[in-house]
Design a protein around this motif. Structure first.
Motif, PDB file in Angstrom:
ATOM      1  N   ASP A  98     -10.054 -32.852  16.401  1.00  0.00           N
ATOM      2  CA  ASP A  98      -9.913 -34.312  16.414  1.00  0.00           C
ATOM      3  C   ASP A  98      -8.510 -34.793  16.747  1.00  0.00           C
ATOM      4  O   ASP A  98      -8.277 -35.999  16.855  1.00  0.00           O
ATOM      5  N   SER A  99      -7.564 -33.865  16.926  1.00  0.00           N
ATOM      6  CA  SER A  99      -6.231 -34.267  17.397  1.00  0.00           C
ATOM      7  C   SER A  99      -6.250 -34.586  18.890  1.00  0.00           C
ATOM      8  O   SER A  99      -5.351 -35.261  19.395  1.00  0.00           O
ATOM      9  N   HIS A 100      -7.288 -34.111  19.594  1.00  0.00           N
ATOM     10  CA  HIS A 100      -7.369 -34.269  21.047  1.00  0.00           C
ATOM     11  C   HIS A 100      -8.015 -35.608  21.407  1.00  0.00           C
ATOM     12  O   HIS A 100      -9.126 -35.670  21.930  1.00  0.00           O
ATOM     13  N   LYS A 101      -7.312 -36.673  21.137  1.00  0.00           N
ATOM     14  CA  LYS A 101      -7.835 -38.013  21.428  1.00  0.00           C
ATOM     15  C   LYS A 101      -7.673 -38.318  22.914  1.00  0.00           C
ATOM     16  O   LYS A 101      -6.660 -37.995  23.522  1.00  0.00           O
ATOM     17  N   GLY A 102      -8.699 -38.974  23.486  1.00  0.00           N
ATOM     18  CA  GLY A 102      -8.593 -39.303  24.893  1.00  0.00           C
ATOM     19  C   GLY A 102      -9.910 -39.720  25.503  1.00  0.00           C
ATOM     20  O   GLY A 102     -10.843 -40.133  24.806  1.00  0.00           O
ATOM     21  N   ALA A 103      -9.982 -39.611  26.827  1.00  0.00           N
ATOM     22  CA  ALA A 103     -11.099 -40.132  27.610  1.00  0.00           C
ATOM     23  C   ALA A 103     -12.079 -39.029  27.994  1.00  0.00           C
ATOM     24  O   ALA A 103     -11.740 -37.839  27.986  1.00  0.00           O
ATOM     25  N   VAL A 104     -13.293 -39.447  28.349  1.00  0.00           N
ATOM     26  CA  VAL A 104     -14.299 -38.546  28.908  1.00  0.00           C
ATOM     27  C   VAL A 104     -14.812 -39.191  30.195  1.00  0.00           C
ATOM     28  O   VAL A 104     -15.345 -40.304  30.167  1.00  0.00           O
ATOM     29  N   LEU A 105     -14.640 -38.506  31.312  1.00  0.00           N
ATOM     30  CA  LEU A 105     -15.028 -39.033  32.621  1.00  0.00           C
ATOM     31  C   LEU A 105     -16.061 -38.119  33.266  1.00  0.00           C
ATOM     32  O   LEU A 105     -16.031 -36.904  33.077  1.00  0.00           O
ATOM     33  N   THR A 106     -16.961 -38.714  34.047  1.00  0.00           N
ATOM     34  CA  THR A 106     -18.012 -37.951  34.732  1.00  0.00           C
ATOM     35  C   THR A 106     -17.963 -38.259  36.223  1.00  0.00           C
ATOM     36  O   THR A 106     -17.889 -39.430  36.620  1.00  0.00           O
ATOM     37  N   GLU A 164     -15.192 -34.239  32.480  1.00  0.00           N
ATOM     38  CA  GLU A 164     -13.901 -33.781  31.985  1.00  0.00           C
ATOM     39  C   GLU A 164     -13.495 -34.559  30.744  1.00  0.00           C
ATOM     40  O   GLU A 164     -13.770 -35.745  30.608  1.00  0.00           O
ATOM     41  N   ILE A 165     -12.885 -33.843  29.829  1.00  0.00           N
ATOM     42  CA  ILE A 165     -12.168 -34.451  28.714  1.00  0.00           C
ATOM     43  C   ILE A 165     -10.707 -34.525  29.129  1.00  0.00           C
ATOM     44  O   ILE A 165     -10.138 -33.542  29.613  1.00  0.00           O
ATOM     45  N   ILE A 166     -10.108 -35.697  28.969  1.00  0.00           N
ATOM     46  CA  ILE A 166      -8.672 -35.841  29.185  1.00  0.00           C
ATOM     47  C   ILE A 166      -8.039 -36.094  27.821  1.00  0.00           C
ATOM     48  O   ILE A 166      -8.184 -37.177  27.240  1.00  0.00           O
ATOM     49  N   ALA A 167      -7.375 -35.085  27.287  1.00  0.00           N
ATOM     50  CA  ALA A 167      -6.746 -35.188  25.968  1.00  0.00           C
ATOM     51  C   ALA A 167      -5.329 -35.728  26.125  1.00  0.00           C
ATOM     52  O   ALA A 167      -4.548 -35.233  26.948  1.00  0.00           O
TER      53      ALA A 167
END
Length: 241
Positions: A98-106, A164-167
């Motif tokens: 949960d430290s990896h806060k960020g966006a999820v793009l497809t 992709e997860i962008i942390a």
């Protein structure tokens, strides 16, 4: 007892060093089964990509290698990518720290058997920061599931779909300088699809990750530790057909 303790230490180290990757895909809620190296071009490891010039930014290490099958779906279907930390069969596994806060793009591109680099990608969906929550927090709450819908106008054919997860936990400093250990972290995963339907539109945004992502992009160079009003994910807005 010593053997058990040593094994526990190794397991803990493995768990701590691993990161999220996609293991399954669902179509309209129906799980398509284990996709690793079957319909998912799975990475050789699931460590983050931080170098924007690295071809692995697209589908991760080894992720550009064609695999033997594709998921069958229709334009307009709801797809779900299922992320796990390192083992979907472990009941104690979790999708992402949960430290990896960020966006999820497809993203989507016309199918290619070779490494899918270059200006071939269009964005299908994006989740950033909404309602006081990061997309990654929603991913964790949904036990690794990220849903999106294929545009009904999408032409039939073979495609690659990349999520992709962008942390952003280190994105308070721009990337590109390994000495600073700062910059956004990317966790990409690519799956092969065969799409049916009556649509006739082919995605045409022609996005090139290695050239169009920039270290100073406001969606990649972002300090989540200070107050902010909004966050806009990098790249174009989603293609709707």
């Amino acid at each position: 007892m010593l053997i058990s303790f040593a094994a526990a230490v190794v397991a803990l180290a493995h768990h701590a060093s691993a990161h999220a990757t996609v293991f399954h895909v669902s179509v309209n809620g129906k799980d398509q089964g284990d996709g690793v190296d079957k319909y998912i071009r799975s990475p050789g490891n699931n460590e983050p990509i931080t170098d924007l010039a690295d071809p692995a930014l697209v589908c991760n290490v080894k992720g550009g290698t064609e695999v033997g099958s594709s998921v069958k779906a229709a334009a307009g279907d709801k797809l779900t990518f299922h992320w796990w930390h390192y083992n979907p069969d472990d009941p104690n596994d979790f999708p992402l720290d949960d430290s990896h806060k960020g966006a999820v793009l497809t993203w989507i591109a016309n199918y290619t058997s070779s490494d899918p680099t270059g200006p071939i990608w269009s964005k299908l969906a994006e989740e950033g920061f909404e309602g006081g929550k990061w997309a990654t927090m929603k991913l964790i709450e949904k036990k690794g599931a990220v849903e999106f819908s294929l545009p009904k106008a999408l032409a039939k054919g073979k495609y690659l779909i990349r999520q992709e997860i962008i942390a952003l936990h280190k994105a308070d400093g721009p990337g590109g300088d390994p000495a600073t250990d700062r910059g956004a972290e990317f966790y990409p995963s690519c799956a092969q699809f065969e799409i049916s339907g009556d649509g006739g539109k082919v995605p045409d945004q022609d996005f090139d990750f290695n050239k169009d992502y920039k270290y100073d992009d406001k969606g990649l160079f972002f300090n989540l530790y200070i107050p902010f009003d909004k966050y806009t994910p990098p790249g174009p807005r989603p293609w709707k057909g």
